[in-house]
Write an enzyme that holds these catalytic residues in place. Structure first.
Site, PDB file in Angstrom:
ATOM      1  N   CYS A  48       0.824  -1.209   0.000  1.00  0.00           N
ATOM      2  CA  CYS A  48       0.000   0.000   0.000  1.00  0.00           C
ATOM      3  C   CYS A  48       0.864   1.268   0.000  1.00  0.00           C
ATOM      4  O   CYS A  48       1.841   1.365   0.735  1.00  0.00           O
ATOM      5  CB  CYS A  48      -0.914  -0.007   1.223  1.00  0.00           C
ATOM      6  N   CYS A  52       0.409   4.922   6.919  1.00  0.00           N
ATOM      7  CA  CYS A  52      -0.228   4.751   8.237  1.00  0.00           C
ATOM      8  C   CYS A  52       0.757   4.035   9.179  1.00  0.00           C
ATOM      9  O   CYS A  52       1.147   2.889   8.908  1.00  0.00           O
ATOM     10  CB  CYS A  52      -1.506   3.946   8.092  1.00  0.00           C
ATOM     11  N   CYS A  55       0.503   0.244  10.306  1.00  0.00           N
ATOM     12  CA  CYS A  55       0.023  -0.789   9.385  1.00  0.00           C
ATOM     13  C   CYS A  55       1.093  -1.706   8.813  1.00  0.00           C
ATOM     14  O   CYS A  55       2.128  -1.254   8.297  1.00  0.00           O
ATOM     15  CB  CYS A  55      -0.745  -0.144   8.238  1.00  0.00           C
ATOM     16  N   CYS A  92     -16.336  -9.443   6.309  1.00  0.00           N
ATOM     17  CA  CYS A  92     -15.706  -8.151   6.026  1.00  0.00           C
ATOM     18  C   CYS A  92     -14.461  -8.365   5.168  1.00  0.00           C
ATOM     19  O   CYS A  92     -13.631  -9.217   5.481  1.00  0.00           O
ATOM     20  CB  CYS A  92     -15.275  -7.482   7.328  1.00  0.00           C
ATOM     21  N   CYS A 124     -19.392  -6.326   4.450  1.00  0.00           N
ATOM     22  CA  CYS A 124     -18.740  -5.042   4.724  1.00  0.00           C
ATOM     23  C   CYS A 124     -17.421  -5.028   3.970  1.00  0.00           C
ATOM     24  O   CYS A 124     -16.752  -6.062   3.883  1.00  0.00           O
ATOM     25  CB  CYS A 124     -18.493  -4.919   6.232  1.00  0.00           C
ATOM     26  N   CYS A 184     -19.402   2.098   9.063  1.00  0.00           N
ATOM     27  CA  CYS A 184     -18.658   1.449  10.138  1.00  0.00           C
ATOM     28  C   CYS A 184     -17.393   2.279  10.319  1.00  0.00           C
ATOM     29  O   CYS A 184     -16.536   2.317   9.431  1.00  0.00           O
ATOM     30  CB  CYS A 184     -18.305   0.013   9.740  1.00  0.00           C
ATOM     31  N   ARG A 256     -17.746  -2.553  18.435  1.00  0.00           N
ATOM     32  CA  ARG A 256     -17.023  -3.788  18.098  1.00  0.00           C
ATOM     33  C   ARG A 256     -15.658  -3.857  18.779  1.00  0.00           C
ATOM     34  O   ARG A 256     -14.818  -2.973  18.584  1.00  0.00           O
ATOM     35  CB  ARG A 256     -16.866  -3.890  16.575  1.00  0.00           C
TER      36      ARG A 256
HETATM   37  N1  SAM Z   1      -6.638   0.532   3.163  1.00  0.00           N
HETATM   38  C1  SAM Z   1      -7.913   0.772   3.666  1.00  0.00           C
HETATM   39  C2  SAM Z   1      -7.946   1.908   4.672  1.00  0.00           C
HETATM   40  O1  SAM Z   1      -6.942   2.182   5.302  1.00  0.00           O
HETATM   41  O2  SAM Z   1      -9.012   2.508   4.834  1.00  0.00           O
HETATM   42  C3  SAM Z   1      -8.538  -0.448   4.307  1.00  0.00           C
HETATM   43  C4  SAM Z   1      -7.709  -1.444   5.110  1.00  0.00           C
HETATM   44  S1  SAM Z   1      -7.047  -0.833   6.673  1.00  0.00           S
HETATM   45  C5  SAM Z   1      -5.887  -2.093   7.085  1.00  0.00           C
HETATM   46  C6  SAM Z   1      -8.419  -0.946   7.805  1.00  0.00           C
HETATM   47  C7  SAM Z   1      -8.230  -0.484   9.222  1.00  0.00           C
HETATM   48  O3  SAM Z   1      -7.532  -1.459   9.977  1.00  0.00           O
HETATM   49  C8  SAM Z   1      -7.428   0.769   9.458  1.00  0.00           C
HETATM   50  O4  SAM Z   1      -8.177   1.918   9.258  1.00  0.00           O
HETATM   51  C9  SAM Z   1      -7.051   0.643  10.921  1.00  0.00           C
HETATM   52  O5  SAM Z   1      -8.012   1.296  11.735  1.00  0.00           O
HETATM   53  C10 SAM Z   1      -7.067  -0.861  11.168  1.00  0.00           C
HETATM   54  N2  SAM Z   1      -5.709  -1.347  11.450  1.00  0.00           N
HETATM   55  C11 SAM Z   1      -4.714  -1.483  10.543  1.00  0.00           C
HETATM   56  N3  SAM Z   1      -3.578  -1.936  11.134  1.00  0.00           N
HETATM   57  C12 SAM Z   1      -3.864  -2.100  12.454  1.00  0.00           C
HETATM   58  C13 SAM Z   1      -3.107  -2.530  13.566  1.00  0.00           C
HETATM   59  N4  SAM Z   1      -1.819  -2.869  13.455  1.00  0.00           N
HETATM   60  N5  SAM Z   1      -3.700  -2.592  14.781  1.00  0.00           N
HETATM   61  C14 SAM Z   1      -5.014  -2.245  14.893  1.00  0.00           C
HETATM   62  N6  SAM Z   1      -5.781  -1.827  13.870  1.00  0.00           N
HETATM   63  C15 SAM Z   1      -5.222  -1.738  12.652  1.00  0.00           C
HETATM   64 FE1  SF4 Z   2      -2.805   1.216   3.414  1.00  0.00          FE
HETATM   65 FE2  SF4 Z   2      -2.704   0.088   5.805  1.00  0.00          FE
HETATM   66 FE3  SF4 Z   2      -3.099   2.693   5.596  1.00  0.00          FE
HETATM   67 FE4  SF4 Z   2      -5.056   0.990   4.828  1.00  0.00          FE
HETATM   68  S1  SF4 Z   2      -4.256   1.263   6.885  1.00  0.00           S
HETATM   69  S2  SF4 Z   2      -4.322   2.812   3.742  1.00  0.00           S
HETATM   70  S3  SF4 Z   2      -3.775  -0.701   4.046  1.00  0.00           S
HETATM   71  S4  SF4 Z   2      -1.222   1.592   4.964  1.00  0.00           S
END
Ligand code: SAM
Ligand code: SF4
Ligand code: DTB
Length: 314
Positions: A48, A52, A55, A92, A124, A184, A256
């Protein structure tokens, strides 16, 4: 207009009082025995472009997660069928995308949504940013809800993510609402934010045009290689307080208890359910991180005297 002061005054109540009030509101609007089980599937993992800081799937960090192509429709259908057999009522799907691009891949995702709905489950997806038109197409495919987290307060957000803004996130939420899809939206705690930052997130959600039907509270799952790999675990009483405050702030929503359960004791999870949490992710894996085993969760439900998920289907 909800204010931080209102949420603070609930959050800071003596814990027994806070828990009692939250349980009372929970019972007014929900059956406390109804804890929804959702199964999560990463249909497009890794690579990606976003940054973030939490992530595993950002291409900017060396996390060991390999980028994979979009999963095939028949494979997704099989996973959803299995999820249904295990007693999940919501399926989901997540993609490691910054935003949705029109074209074959989005068409495939729409077909996945249709096939999950055809199984009689809630569907979802979380695909990143969307346009109005894309949200409408998801609605036409029968999508139940769109997950798009604000993650934290507006103030703390830039410390975690620099490649998009809070307002970008809000714009997508608006498109989802315009299309008539349930929102959500929640966040992550344990990223170094203050308790007030967590409450500011709730305030932000409470002031959306329509309040979310679903509020996921994730505890950070620290991922090696990310800037947050060494973050301290969330204090358990703070988690319970936040869940109870979310229940009081969003009486009708599913609150949740999402990522991070594999580091929680059974007792802490039970406290969260008593405070108003009424959904879990079920199955051994979240998107890339681990989750308690299905057998362990079946045992937890048995111990609570709640209908157990079936884990013996081949
Ligand atoms: N890429 C899309 C986005 O960011 O909207 C969808 C997938 S993203 C992985 C979905 C959500 O997972 C993120 O918004 C975050 O809140 C949660 N998430 C991701 N990594 C995480 C982690 N290490 N611990 C807890 N929640 C996490
Ligand atoms: Fe990409 Fe992870 Fe951020 Fe979603 S949360 S936009 S998968 S870096
Ligand atoms: C949400 O709020 N939590 C889920 C879902 N929405 C997509 C994601 C949790 C991800 C945990 C980290 C991982 O598995 O990589």
């Amino acid at each position: 207009m909800k204010t931080l002061a209102e949420f603070q005054s609930l959050y800071r109540l003596p814990l027994p009082e806070l828990l009692f009030r939250a349980a009372e509101v929970h019972r007014q609007h929900h059956d406390p025995a109804d804890i929804q089980r959702c199964v999560l599937l990463s249909i497009k993992t890794g690579g990606c472009p976003e940054d973030c800081g939490y992530c595993a799937q950002s291409a900017r960090f060396k996390t060991g997660v390999e980028a994979t192509p979009l999963m095939r429709l028949d494979e997704v259908r099989e996973k959803a069928t299995r999820a249904k057999e295990l007693g999940a009522s919501r399926f989901c799907m997540g993609t490691a995308w910054r935003d949705v691009k029109d074209g074959q891949q989005f068409d495939e995702v729409l077909a996945m949504v249709r096939s999950v709905r055809a199984l009689g489950m809630e569907a979802c997806v979380t695909l990143g940013m969307l346009t109005d038109k894309q949200a409408e197409r998801l609605a036409d495919a029968g999508l139940t809800a769109y997950n798009h987290n604000l993650d934290t307060s507006r103030e703390y957000y830039p410390k975690i993510i620099s490649t998009r803004t809070y307002d970008d996130r809000l714009r997508t939420l608006q498109s989802v609402q315009n299309a008539g899809i349930a929102v959500c939206c929640g966040g992550i705690i344990g990223m170094g934010e203050s308790e007030d930052d967590r409450l500011r997130l709730l305030v932000e959600l409470a002031n959306l045009e329509t309040v979310p039907e679903s509020v996921p509270i994730n505890c950070l799952t620290p991922i090696k290689g990310t800037p947050l790999e060494d973050a301290e675990p969330v204090d358990s009483i703070e988690l319970v307080r936040l869940i109870a405050t979310a229940r009081l702030g969003f009486p009708m929503a599913r609150v949740r208890l999402s990522a991070g359960r594999d580091r929680m004791s059974r007792e802490l999870q039970v406290l969260c359910f008593m405070a108003g949490a009424n959904s879990i992710f079920f199955g051994d894996k979240l998107l890339t991180a681990s989750n308690p085993s299905a057998e362990g969760d079946a045992e937890l439900f048995r111990a609570m005297g709640l209908p157990e998920p079936c884990v013996s289907v081949p």
